[in-house]
Enzyme design. Structure first.
Site, PDB file in Angstrom:
ATOM      1  N   HIS A 285       3.627  -2.477   3.157  1.00  0.00           N
ATOM      2  CA  HIS A 285       3.658  -1.023   2.502  1.00  0.00           C
ATOM      3  C   HIS A 285       5.133  -0.604   1.846  1.00  0.00           C
ATOM      4  O   HIS A 285       6.271  -0.947   2.679  1.00  0.00           O
ATOM      5  CB  HIS A 285       3.352   0.008   3.745  1.00  0.00           C
TER       6      HIS A 285
ATOM      7  N   ASP B  56       0.805  -1.269   0.174  1.00  0.00           N
ATOM      8  CA  ASP B  56       0.017   0.132   0.140  1.00  0.00           C
ATOM      9  C   ASP B  56       0.930   1.344   0.199  1.00  0.00           C
ATOM     10  O   ASP B  56       2.012   1.233   0.477  1.00  0.00           O
ATOM     11  CB  ASP B  56      -1.079  -0.117   1.200  1.00  0.00           C
TER      12      ASP B  56
END
Length: 225
Positions: free
Chosen positions: A177, A37
């Site tokens: 991430h 993400d």
């Protein structure tokens, strides 16, 4: 609560974006969907090189503003056979704003991704896993949450991110991430450990088969919540 990915791995696998690596039949072998993400970011290209070494495909949930900053990286992700998802324009919680504002967040990110890559995103991941039920059901694009949160966003610790792989089971959708160097640094060992257990690394849509709009796949829970 969304559908458990472990219950959908016996569905048909989607056609590959990159024909160089055959897509495994996840009803017959152990598959995991690694997702990243908040990018693209400074460390994303290093991550792409690591993924390539392990023939690993991943799903990247992109922030529209970051795509505007690094359009060539978004394009590279798609070119290398990874899946691209919408993570809103500015990482705004969709449950904390009006429906029209939420729709604008998604539409602006869609436009940025299409401009950079030439393709529309195939999935949506709402920031914080939060999305109103009425908005989710109105979308033409499926929603993908996660079933394993590595907590890399909180710990920023390479060793702890590697250890988080212990929670992965066949059919897991894993939250990470690529904007954190600690996460990218963890990936060689993270991937090697899973490969040694005969895991195959696929995109979310390849894992699920044919994601359905109006459905959220994965629980979206954090370990400490």
């Amino acid at each position: 609560m969304g559908a458990s990915p472990g219950n959908v791995t016996d569905q048909a696998i989607a056609s590959p974006t990159d024909q160089k690596v055959p897509i495994p039949d996840c009803s017959q072998v152990k598959c995991v969907a690694l997702t990243f993400d908040d990018g693209p970011g400074t460390y994303t290209e290093s991550l792409l090189s690591i993924l390539d070494r392990y023939n690993a495909k991943a799903t990247f949930f992109l922030i529209g503003k970051s795509v505007k900053k690094f359009p060539h990286i978004a394009k590279e992700e798609l070119t290398e056979g990874h899946e691209i998802g919408n993570h809103t324009w500015s990482h705004q919680s969709l449950s904390q704003v009006s429906t029209s504002r939420a729709e604008t967040e998604l539409q602006k990110a869609d436009a940025a991704i299409k401009e950079a890559t030439g393709e529309n995103p195939t999935l949506i991941r709402p920031p914080y896993g939060e999305i109103p039920e009425n908005l989710k059901k109105s979308l033409n694009t499926p929603v993908a949450l996660w079933s394993v949160d590595t907590m890399d966003w909180k710990t920023r610790n390479t060793k702890k991110t590697i250890k988080a792989a212990e929670a992965i089971t066949p059919g897991s959708i894993v939250l990470m991430h690529d904007i954190h160097k600690s996460t990218v640094d963890a990936m060689p060992k993270f991937l090697a450990d899973l490969a040694a257990q005969d895991y195959h690394f696929v995109t979310v849509s390849q894992l699920i088969g044919s994601p359905t709009p109006g459905v959220a796949y994965g629980t979206g829970r954090h370990p400490d919540s």
